[in-house]
Motif scaffolding. Structure first.
Motif, PDB file in Angstrom:
ATOM      1  N   CYS A 118       0.825  -1.201   0.000  1.00  0.00           N
ATOM      2  CA  CYS A 118       0.000   0.000   0.000  1.00  0.00           C
ATOM      3  C   CYS A 118       0.864   1.258   0.000  1.00  0.00           C
ATOM      4  N   TRP A 119       1.837   1.296   0.876  1.00  0.00           N
ATOM      5  CA  TRP A 119       2.691   2.469   1.029  1.00  0.00           C
ATOM      6  C   TRP A 119       3.397   2.816  -0.277  1.00  0.00           C
ATOM      7  N   THR A 120       3.992   1.834  -0.944  1.00  0.00           N
ATOM      8  CA  THR A 120       4.736   2.130  -2.167  1.00  0.00           C
ATOM      9  C   THR A 120       3.796   2.568  -3.290  1.00  0.00           C
ATOM     10  N   ARG A 121       2.609   1.982  -3.360  1.00  0.00           N
ATOM     11  CA  ARG A 121       1.641   2.398  -4.381  1.00  0.00           C
ATOM     12  C   ARG A 121       1.218   3.845  -4.154  1.00  0.00           C
ATOM     13  N   LYS A 122       0.978   4.205  -2.909  1.00  0.00           N
ATOM     14  CA  LYS A 122       0.552   5.559  -2.586  1.00  0.00           C
ATOM     15  C   LYS A 122       1.690   6.567  -2.796  1.00  0.00           C
ATOM     16  N   GLU A 123       2.880   6.221  -2.352  1.00  0.00           N
ATOM     17  CA  GLU A 123       3.984   7.161  -2.488  1.00  0.00           C
ATOM     18  C   GLU A 123       4.370   7.357  -3.956  1.00  0.00           C
ATOM     19  N   ALA A 124       4.241   6.313  -4.766  1.00  0.00           N
ATOM     20  CA  ALA A 124       4.511   6.464  -6.198  1.00  0.00           C
ATOM     21  C   ALA A 124       3.538   7.471  -6.817  1.00  0.00           C
ATOM     22  N   LEU A 125       2.262   7.407  -6.437  1.00  0.00           N
ATOM     23  CA  LEU A 125       1.280   8.357  -6.969  1.00  0.00           C
ATOM     24  C   LEU A 125       1.567   9.772  -6.476  1.00  0.00           C
ATOM     25  N   VAL A 126       1.897   9.909  -5.203  1.00  0.00           N
ATOM     26  CA  VAL A 126       2.214  11.229  -4.662  1.00  0.00           C
ATOM     27  C   VAL A 126       3.411  11.825  -5.409  1.00  0.00           C
ATOM     28  N   LYS A 127       4.391  11.011  -5.722  1.00  0.00           N
ATOM     29  CA  LYS A 127       5.551  11.496  -6.474  1.00  0.00           C
ATOM     30  C   LYS A 127       5.141  11.932  -7.878  1.00  0.00           C
ATOM     31  N   ALA A 128       4.262  11.168  -8.527  1.00  0.00           N
ATOM     32  CA  ALA A 128       3.791  11.554  -9.861  1.00  0.00           C
ATOM     33  C   ALA A 128       3.050  12.884  -9.817  1.00  0.00           C
ATOM     34  N   LEU A 129       2.309  13.106  -8.736  1.00  0.00           N
ATOM     35  CA  LEU A 129       1.542  14.346  -8.577  1.00  0.00           C
ATOM     36  C   LEU A 129       2.399  15.509  -8.092  1.00  0.00           C
ATOM     37  N   GLY A 130       3.577  15.199  -7.546  1.00  0.00           N
ATOM     38  CA  GLY A 130       4.447  16.234  -7.010  1.00  0.00           C
ATOM     39  C   GLY A 130       4.029  16.703  -5.636  1.00  0.00           C
ATOM     40  N   GLY A 131       3.261  15.874  -4.907  1.00  0.00           N
ATOM     41  CA  GLY A 131       2.769  16.245  -3.584  1.00  0.00           C
ATOM     42  C   GLY A 131       3.612  15.686  -2.460  1.00  0.00           C
ATOM     43  N   GLY A 132       3.125  15.873  -1.248  1.00  0.00           N
ATOM     44  CA  GLY A 132       3.828  15.393  -0.072  1.00  0.00           C
ATOM     45  C   GLY A 132       3.049  14.304   0.637  1.00  0.00           C
ATOM     46  N   LEU A 133       3.632  13.775   1.698  1.00  0.00           N
ATOM     47  CA  LEU A 133       3.031  12.673   2.444  1.00  0.00           C
ATOM     48  C   LEU A 133       1.724  13.061   3.127  1.00  0.00           C
ATOM     49  N   SER A 134       1.462  14.345   3.284  1.00  0.00           N
ATOM     50  CA  SER A 134       0.220  14.752   3.953  1.00  0.00           C
ATOM     51  C   SER A 134      -1.012  14.396   3.125  1.00  0.00           C
ATOM     52  N   ALA A 135      -0.844  14.065   1.859  1.00  0.00           N
ATOM     53  CA  ALA A 135      -1.978  13.754   0.986  1.00  0.00           C
ATOM     54  C   ALA A 135      -2.294  12.262   0.916  1.00  0.00           C
ATOM     55  N   LEU A 136      -1.590  11.429   1.664  1.00  0.00           N
ATOM     56  CA  LEU A 136      -1.749   9.979   1.537  1.00  0.00           C
ATOM     57  C   LEU A 136      -3.130   9.465   1.909  1.00  0.00           C
ATOM     58  N   ASP A 137      -3.859  10.177   2.748  1.00  0.00           N
ATOM     59  CA  ASP A 137      -5.189   9.707   3.138  1.00  0.00           C
ATOM     60  C   ASP A 137      -6.288  10.260   2.235  1.00  0.00           C
TER      61      ASP A 137
END
Length: 123
Positions: free
Chosen positions: A47-66
């Motif tokens: 889950c973590w890697t799937r979410k962080e990969a998307l956040v990186k594509a979007l250029g966002g930070g970890l605060s958007a994971l939820d």
């Protein structure tokens, strides 16, 4: 399109329950914690890697994971389930994990053809 990737070594010393509750969407946390203790660690890192990969594509930070939900189990296809409550087919997720390493690739648009190559360095 935009691309994001994340890879993490699966480490048993992390606090799966605490990190899930702090960073993941409530449905992801519930799904992970409903698994057997042995399966929780793998699901968390998937889950973590799937979410962080998307956040990186979007250029966002970890605060958007939820603010979005992904599939959490490695035996299920990698996919984005919803973003801020809306279904999203804009992004394609691919699981590129290896033994002991959870990894995900996210691309904007349709699922690309993935080709794996095993490289063995010369002796």
């Amino acid at each position: 399109g935009r691309v994001g990737i994340d890879a993490e070594t699966v480490r048993s010393e992390i606090e799966v329950e605490d990190l899930s509750r702090r960073f993941l969407a409530p449905a992801e946390t519930a799904e992970i914690l409903a698994l057997s203790p042995d399966a929780r660690l793998a699901a968390f890192f998937t889950c973590w890697t799937r979410k962080e990969a998307l956040v990186k594509a979007l250029g966002g930070g970890l605060s958007a994971l939820d603010r979005f939900r992904v599939s959490v189990r490695s035996d299920q296809p990698a996919r984005l389930i919803w973003v801020d409550g809306q279904e999203s087919n804009r992004w394609s997720l691919l699981d590129v994990s290896e033994p002991g390493v959870a990894a995900a690739l996210v691309v904007e648009g349709p699922v690309p053809v993935l080709q794996r190559v095993n490289f063995v360095p010369p002796s």
